[in-house]
Design an enzyme around this catalytic site. Structure first.
Site, PDB file in Angstrom:
ATOM      1  N   LYS A  41       0.856  -1.207   0.000  1.00  0.00           N
ATOM      2  CA  LYS A  41       0.000   0.000   0.000  1.00  0.00           C
ATOM      3  C   LYS A  41       0.874   1.233   0.000  1.00  0.00           C
ATOM      4  O   LYS A  41       2.051   1.188   0.379  1.00  0.00           O
ATOM      5  CB  LYS A  41      -0.926   0.014   1.221  1.00  0.00           C
ATOM      6  CG  LYS A  41      -0.223   0.045   2.592  1.00  0.00           C
ATOM      7  CD  LYS A  41       0.184   1.407   3.112  1.00  0.00           C
ATOM      8  CE  LYS A  41       0.813   1.321   4.505  1.00  0.00           C
ATOM      9  NZ  LYS A  41       1.580   2.530   4.881  1.00  0.00           N
ATOM     10  N   ASP A  99      -1.796  -1.479  10.762  1.00  0.00           N
ATOM     11  CA  ASP A  99      -1.944  -1.385   9.306  1.00  0.00           C
ATOM     12  C   ASP A  99      -2.648  -2.595   8.706  1.00  0.00           C
ATOM     13  O   ASP A  99      -2.964  -2.590   7.516  1.00  0.00           O
ATOM     14  CB  ASP A  99      -0.556  -1.306   8.644  1.00  0.00           C
ATOM     15  CG  ASP A  99      -0.064   0.123   8.512  1.00  0.00           C
ATOM     16  OD1 ASP A  99      -0.827   1.045   8.843  1.00  0.00           O
ATOM     17  OD2 ASP A  99       1.089   0.289   8.069  1.00  0.00           O
TER      18      ASP A  99
HETATM   19  O1  C5P Z   1       0.201  -1.216  15.641  1.00  0.00           O
HETATM   20  P1  C5P Z   1       1.643  -1.355  15.281  1.00  0.00           P
HETATM   21  O2  C5P Z   1       2.360  -2.368  16.124  1.00  0.00           O
HETATM   22  O3  C5P Z   1       1.871  -1.573  13.821  1.00  0.00           O
HETATM   23  O4  C5P Z   1       2.291   0.068  15.590  1.00  0.00           O
HETATM   24  C1  C5P Z   1       3.683   0.231  15.751  1.00  0.00           C
HETATM   25  C2  C5P Z   1       3.963   1.473  16.541  1.00  0.00           C
HETATM   26  O5  C5P Z   1       3.683   2.628  15.760  1.00  0.00           O
HETATM   27  C3  C5P Z   1       3.135   1.647  17.789  1.00  0.00           C
HETATM   28  O6  C5P Z   1       3.712   0.995  18.878  1.00  0.00           O
HETATM   29  C4  C5P Z   1       3.152   3.154  17.976  1.00  0.00           C
HETATM   30  O7  C5P Z   1       4.367   3.567  18.549  1.00  0.00           O
HETATM   31  C5  C5P Z   1       3.150   3.661  16.560  1.00  0.00           C
HETATM   32  N1  C5P Z   1       1.794   3.988  16.075  1.00  0.00           N
HETATM   33  C6  C5P Z   1       1.148   5.129  16.558  1.00  0.00           C
HETATM   34  N2  C5P Z   1      -0.103   5.443  16.091  1.00  0.00           N
HETATM   35  C7  C5P Z   1      -0.705   4.651  15.175  1.00  0.00           C
HETATM   36  C8  C5P Z   1      -0.065   3.510  14.688  1.00  0.00           C
HETATM   37  C9  C5P Z   1       1.189   3.194  15.147  1.00  0.00           C
HETATM   38  O8  C5P Z   1       1.687   5.857  17.386  1.00  0.00           O
HETATM   39  N3  C5P Z   1      -1.913   4.995  14.725  1.00  0.00           N
END
Ligand code: C5P
Length: 293
Positions: free
Chosen positions: A16, A141
């Site tokens: 994406k 994501d």
């Molecule tokens: O959800 P995921 O593990 O992919 O997200 C990785 C990191 O990215 C989270 O721990 C956070 O620090 C940051 N993040 C965020 N806000 C989001 C998505 C991700 O701060 N909407």
């Protein structure tokens, strides 16, 4: 329709880009509230799902360092079996083409592809909302890839609303030779980087009218860019190189470092693609993908 459970399945997991990425606010749980238009693109990983004896769940990958328990394709298989109380086995082959930790959602797409494929293959009967709930457990994501095409993203990423397909675009996608951890990019945000979601709303208005904004203006905002230009000069340099060889608009996808330049004209895109390749950049020429493909 369920596929024949005795025959291997071949599945594509598309990357994406974020056409817009507004960061609205930092939430009490540490995540950031987003408003984004995400779009699947032609660049894709390939997965082959093989039937395996009951209880066996395994992963092989052309990049051996990715064949471990943290891999989202493997975690997705464990999660959907657990959720559905299913004992069936599966052996997953994963051929990577999407660069890792690039902001293109490669690992997330692999995980979503496994959820969708196993739901169908094993006839588990989960609806799209249930799949999105499972996907959100794997990462912010992942839910988008259950829907694909163009979609509006809200929340921390788990609120996904499909949009009608955009007029097709050609993308020159370039990966600067560094990796950037997503948490660091979000941590570096300051309130000055926050926006009200109007860039995303404006793009959605265009999409719903069947048009595109000018690809030379600031319509394709990514609120994570200013911090990345500041902290990772190699990414800003790569953007300048793409501009120098004829791209008129260069945006970062997600938390980067991958950049893309959108074109409506293939010949113009190809000129920039070849020039970037000649400079030694890791680069792809790929279209945006409609939802049904
Ligand atoms: O959800 P995921 O593990 O992919 O997200 C990785 C990191 O990215 C989270 O721990 C956070 O620090 C940051 N993040 C965020 N806000 C989001 C998505 C991700 O701060 N909407």
């Amino acid at each position: 329709m369920a596929h024949d459970p005795a025959r291997p399945q071949v599945v594509r997991a598309h990357a994406k880009i974020n056409l817009t990425l507004d960061v609205l606010v930092r939430r009490a749980d540490g995540y950031h509230e987003l408003a984004s238009v995400m779009q699947t693109i032609g660049l894709h990983d390939t997965l082959v799902l093989h039937p395996a004896p009951e209880g066996e769940v395994a992963l092989a990958c052309d990049l051996p360092e990715l064949a471990n328990d943290a891999n989202l394709a493997l975690r997705a298989a464990h999660l959907i079996r657990q959720m559905a109380g299913c004992m069936r086995g599966v052996r997953i082959d994963l051929l990577k083409a999407i660069p890792m930790q690039g902001g293109l959602g490669g690992g997330s797409s692999d995980g979503a592809a496994v959820l969708v494929a196993l739901n169908q293959w094993w006839d588990l009967g989960l609806g799209q909302d249930a799949l999105i709930d499972l996907a959100a457990q794997l990462g912010s994501d992942v839910p988008f890839f259950i829907v694909g095409g163009a979609a509006r993203i809200g929340g921390r990423g788990e609120v996904v609303a499909p949009l009608v397909d955009l007029p097709p675009l050609w993308l020159v996608v370039a990966k600067p030779p560094i990796s950037i951890p997503t948490p660091a990019v979000f941590r570096a945000l300051t309130p000055a980087d926050y926006s009200d979601g109007s860039a995303t709303d404006a793009l959605i208005a265009h999409i719903q009218a069947g048009t595109l904004p000018s690809l030379t203006d600031a319509a394709l905002l990514n609120a994570l860019e200013p911090g990345v230009w500041r902290d990772y000069p190699a990414v800003a340099a790569a953007r300048d190189q793409l501009l120098a060889v004829g791209a008129s608009c260069v945006r970062m996808s997600g938390s980067g470092p991958t950049l893309y330049a959108p074109f409506t004209d293939l010949a113009a895109a190809a000129t920039v693609y070849h020039a970037a390749k000649d400079m030694g950049m890791q680069v792809w020429l790929t279209p945006t993908m409609p939802r049904d493909v």
